[in-house]
Every structure is written in structure tokens, then in C-alpha cells.
Design a protein around this motif. Structure first.
Motif, PDB file in Angstrom:
ATOM      1  N   MET A   1       0.852  -1.185   0.000  1.00  0.00           N
ATOM      2  CA  MET A   1       0.000   0.000   0.000  1.00  0.00           C
ATOM      3  C   MET A   1       0.885   1.231   0.000  1.00  0.00           C
ATOM      4  N   ALA A   2       0.373   2.323  -0.548  1.00  0.00           N
ATOM      5  CA  ALA A   2       1.079   3.605  -0.535  1.00  0.00           C
ATOM      6  C   ALA A   2       0.396   4.518   0.466  1.00  0.00           C
ATOM      7  N   VAL A   3       1.151   5.018   1.424  1.00  0.00           N
ATOM      8  CA  VAL A   3       0.601   5.845   2.507  1.00  0.00           C
ATOM      9  C   VAL A   3       1.169   7.258   2.394  1.00  0.00           C
ATOM     10  N   PHE A   4       0.279   8.257   2.420  1.00  0.00           N
ATOM     11  CA  PHE A   4       0.671   9.662   2.281  1.00  0.00           C
ATOM     12  C   PHE A   4       0.624  10.334   3.651  1.00  0.00           C
ATOM     13  N   VAL A   5       1.719  11.060   3.972  1.00  0.00           N
ATOM     14  CA  VAL A   5       1.838  11.729   5.269  1.00  0.00           C
ATOM     15  C   VAL A   5       2.212  13.189   5.042  1.00  0.00           C
ATOM     16  N   ARG A   6       1.560  14.080   5.792  1.00  0.00           N
ATOM     17  CA  ARG A   6       1.958  15.486   5.750  1.00  0.00           C
ATOM     18  C   ARG A   6       1.894  16.055   7.164  1.00  0.00           C
ATOM     19  N   GLU A   7       2.988  16.698   7.553  1.00  0.00           N
ATOM     20  CA  GLU A   7       3.119  17.316   8.874  1.00  0.00           C
ATOM     21  C   GLU A   7       2.803  16.320   9.991  1.00  0.00           C
ATOM     22  N   GLY A   8       3.309  15.096   9.829  1.00  0.00           N
ATOM     23  CA  GLY A   8       3.165  14.082  10.863  1.00  0.00           C
ATOM     24  C   GLY A   8       1.821  13.399  10.916  1.00  0.00           C
ATOM     25  N   ARG A   9       0.932  13.716   9.990  1.00  0.00           N
ATOM     26  CA  ARG A   9      -0.408  13.121   9.989  1.00  0.00           C
ATOM     27  C   ARG A   9      -0.608  12.285   8.728  1.00  0.00           C
TER      28      ARG A   9
ATOM     29  N   GLU B   1      -1.854  -3.311   9.266  1.00  0.00           N
ATOM     30  CA  GLU B   1      -2.495  -2.003   9.116  1.00  0.00           C
ATOM     31  C   GLU B   1      -1.422  -0.963   8.781  1.00  0.00           C
ATOM     32  N   PRO B   2      -1.151  -0.754   7.486  1.00  0.00           N
ATOM     33  CA  PRO B   2      -0.064   0.154   7.094  1.00  0.00           C
ATOM     34  C   PRO B   2      -0.219   1.576   7.623  1.00  0.00           C
ATOM     35  N   GLU B   3      -1.428   2.136   7.623  1.00  0.00           N
ATOM     36  CA  GLU B   3      -1.596   3.501   8.127  1.00  0.00           C
ATOM     37  C   GLU B   3      -1.227   3.587   9.603  1.00  0.00           C
ATOM     38  N   LYS B   4      -1.625   2.576  10.356  1.00  0.00           N
ATOM     39  CA  LYS B   4      -1.320   2.528  11.789  1.00  0.00           C
ATOM     40  C   LYS B   4       0.183   2.456  12.014  1.00  0.00           C
ATOM     41  N   LEU B   5       0.868   1.676  11.187  1.00  0.00           N
ATOM     42  CA  LEU B   5       2.318   1.549  11.310  1.00  0.00           C
ATOM     43  C   LEU B   5       3.007   2.879  11.019  1.00  0.00           C
ATOM     44  N   ILE B   6       2.642   3.509   9.910  1.00  0.00           N
ATOM     45  CA  ILE B   6       3.308   4.759   9.536  1.00  0.00           C
ATOM     46  C   ILE B   6       3.038   5.853  10.559  1.00  0.00           C
ATOM     47  N   PHE B   7       1.825   5.936  11.077  1.00  0.00           N
ATOM     48  CA  PHE B   7       1.554   6.933  12.121  1.00  0.00           C
ATOM     49  C   PHE B   7       2.389   6.635  13.364  1.00  0.00           C
ATOM     50  N   GLY B   8       2.481   5.360  13.738  1.00  0.00           N
ATOM     51  CA  GLY B   8       3.238   4.993  14.934  1.00  0.00           C
ATOM     52  C   GLY B   8       4.712   5.286  14.804  1.00  0.00           C
ATOM     53  N   LEU B   9       5.264   5.128  13.594  1.00  0.00           N
ATOM     54  CA  LEU B   9       6.701   5.302  13.398  1.00  0.00           C
ATOM     55  C   LEU B   9       7.097   6.718  13.023  1.00  0.00           C
ATOM     56  N   VAL B  10       6.199   7.443  12.379  1.00  0.00           N
ATOM     57  CA  VAL B  10       6.533   8.788  11.898  1.00  0.00           C
ATOM     58  C   VAL B  10       5.762   9.851  12.674  1.00  0.00           C
ATOM     59  N   GLY B  11       4.434   9.700  12.717  1.00  0.00           N
ATOM     60  CA  GLY B  11       3.602  10.713  13.358  1.00  0.00           C
ATOM     61  C   GLY B  11       3.819  10.830  14.850  1.00  0.00           C
ATOM     62  N   SER B  12       4.251   9.730  15.491  1.00  0.00           N
ATOM     63  CA  SER B  12       4.464   9.769  16.941  1.00  0.00           C
ATOM     64  C   SER B  12       5.806  10.369  17.317  1.00  0.00           C
ATOM     65  N   GLY B  13       6.617  10.715  16.316  1.00  0.00           N
ATOM     66  CA  GLY B  13       7.901  11.337  16.607  1.00  0.00           C
ATOM     67  C   GLY B  13       9.085  10.393  16.576  1.00  0.00           C
ATOM     68  N   LYS B  14       8.850   9.087  16.331  1.00  0.00           N
ATOM     69  CA  LYS B  14       9.968   8.145  16.295  1.00  0.00           C
ATOM     70  C   LYS B  14      10.867   8.385  15.082  1.00  0.00           C
ATOM     71  N   GLN B  15      10.279   8.870  13.980  1.00  0.00           N
ATOM     72  CA  GLN B  15      11.045   9.205  12.780  1.00  0.00           C
ATOM     73  C   GLN B  15      11.853   8.019  12.249  1.00  0.00           C
ATOM     74  N   LEU B  16      11.257   6.820  12.310  1.00  0.00           N
ATOM     75  CA  LEU B  16      11.922   5.643  11.762  1.00  0.00           C
ATOM     76  C   LEU B  16      11.531   5.519  10.293  1.00  0.00           C
TER      77      LEU B  16
END
Length: 225
Positions: free
Chosen positions: A48-56, A137-152
């Protein structure tokens, strides 16, 4: 030569897909944030392709399709339009996330000092092995790794983080068994080793579920010295 290179670069900007060399990665971050209107984006059947902007997380596409990046066809893209360009560019971080099970991911490391409750000897324990993991759940993963501040944001950073979680739970489990009076020989015996692995998988389930992950199998071998 420069003309042909420019033409090739221009063609690449009109088509977005995970490159072949990153096919085995769980997470692949597309290197550019600027995406043109009507660019063609391809998702393989197992990603899946997940789009993120400003941590969201703004939305996702896929799997198994080719999409024209147009806000009329994909409504969530309207939030990514850059007005200063006249609405010709979408600006976002784009992640391709594999949804198939990734087998035989190797890990290893120290579990720390352990005192054998039978002999009272202090030993250093190591563990090494492999596990399989799948993103549910790709969206959940990307939010957890990027949006939460982990920046992985790279596949290697993600794997190192995940291996660290697995080592922590193994270390905790071995420590708890030692407090219950288990000898080191009992912990590393083939029969009880399977019990230990099962217990760790059960304990880690809730932790990884927070990130939309599932561990299918883990095999570990301890070393004491």
C-alpha cells in the motif's frame, strides 16, 4: 548524454513506484516530496502507498493498482495540494508498505547478566535467531513510526527498532523465569525453549499490535558464557 538523462529523469517524475532494489523492504520511503498532478502511481498487489503530511497520515492507495494522482479521483489528495504552485503539485511524504509476510528476519544481541538460581553463578546470556513479521495495518504503522515522533523512516531503522523490542521482551522473560527458580540449563533446553518463545510471542502481541504489526513465528537460540 545530458539530454537523454534529463528525459529519463522527467519520465521518472511522471511515474511513481517502488524500485526493484527495494522490493524486499517492509517500508520504502519515496525520496521526493513534490508530486505532480496526474502522476501515475503504481502499487504492487502486496503493498500500500501511505501519504503523510506534517506528521499526519492523510490517506492511502492500493494494493494492486495504478492510480492517477488527481484530487477529483482521490479526494484525500486535495489536502496535499500546494496552492502556491497553482494546484499543480502535491506535497507529502510517501511510504510504500509491504503487506506480505516477511520471513527469516535475523536478530541477535545480549540479554544481560543472569544469576543461575541453582549454582549462583553469574553468566552473560546472548540470543540469536529469526522471526517473521507482517504489516496488517499500514496507516497505523506509519503513524506509529513517523507521526508519533519516532522518525523511523527507513527500512533498516524500522528493523533495528523492531529487533530491539523483541530483545527487550526476551530479556524480561528470561529474568522472570530466573526469579521463579528456573536453572539456566532448563531455560535453554529444547522443550522449555519452545515454551519461552511462545510466552514471548504472546507478550509482544499487544505491543506490536499498536503499530499494526503481527509476528507470525520466532525462533531463538540462547548462548550462556
Amino acid at each position: 548524454m545530458g539530454i537523454f538523462s534529463s528525459i529519463a529523469n522527467e519520465a521518472r517524475r511522471n511515474f511513481i513506484a517502488r524500485p526493484d532494489e527495494a522490493r524486499g523492504d517492509i517500508i520504502y520511503r519515496y525520496p521526493e516530496k513534490n508530486m505532480r498532478m496526474m502522476t501515475q502511481l503504481t502499487c504492487q498487489p502486496d503493498e500500500m502507498a501511505v501519504f503523510v503530511r506534517e506528521g499526519r497520515v492523510q490517506g492511502h492507495l492500493g494494493p494492486g493498482g495504478t492510480y492517477s494522482l488527481d484530487a477529483e479521483n482521490v479526494p484525500f489528495l486535495s489536502a496535499l495540494l500546494e496552492k502556491i504552485t497553482g494546484g499543480d503539485l502535491f506535497i507529502a511524504d510517501l511510504y510504500f508498505v509491504s503487506t506480505r509476510e516477511i520471513p527469516s528476519v535475523k536478530f541477535g544481541g545480549p540479554l544481560g547478566s543472569i544469576t543461575d538460581p541453582v549454582t549462583q553463578m553469574m553468566c552473560e546470556a546472548m540470543v540469536y535467531g529469526d522471526f517473521s513479521v507482517r504489516v496488517t495495518e499500514p496507516e497505523k504503522l506509519i503513524f506509529g513510526l513517523v507521526g508519533s515522533g519516532k522518525q523511523l523512516q527507513t527500512n533498516n531503522a524500522f528493523l533495528e527498532w523492531f529487533k530491539g523490542i523483541l530483545l527487550k521482551y526476551l530479556s524480561d522473560a528470561v529474568g522472570e523465569l530466573g526469579e521463579k527458580g528456573w536453572s539456566l540449563n532448563k531455560m535453554i533446553s529444547p522443550h522449555y525453549k519452545l515454551e519461552l518463545q511462545k510466552a514471548v510471542l504472546e507478550q509482544i502481541r499487544d505491543e506490536v499490535d499498536r503499530y499494526g504489526l503481527q509476528v507470525g513465528r520466532a525462533s531463538c537460540r540462547e548462548r550462556v558464557y
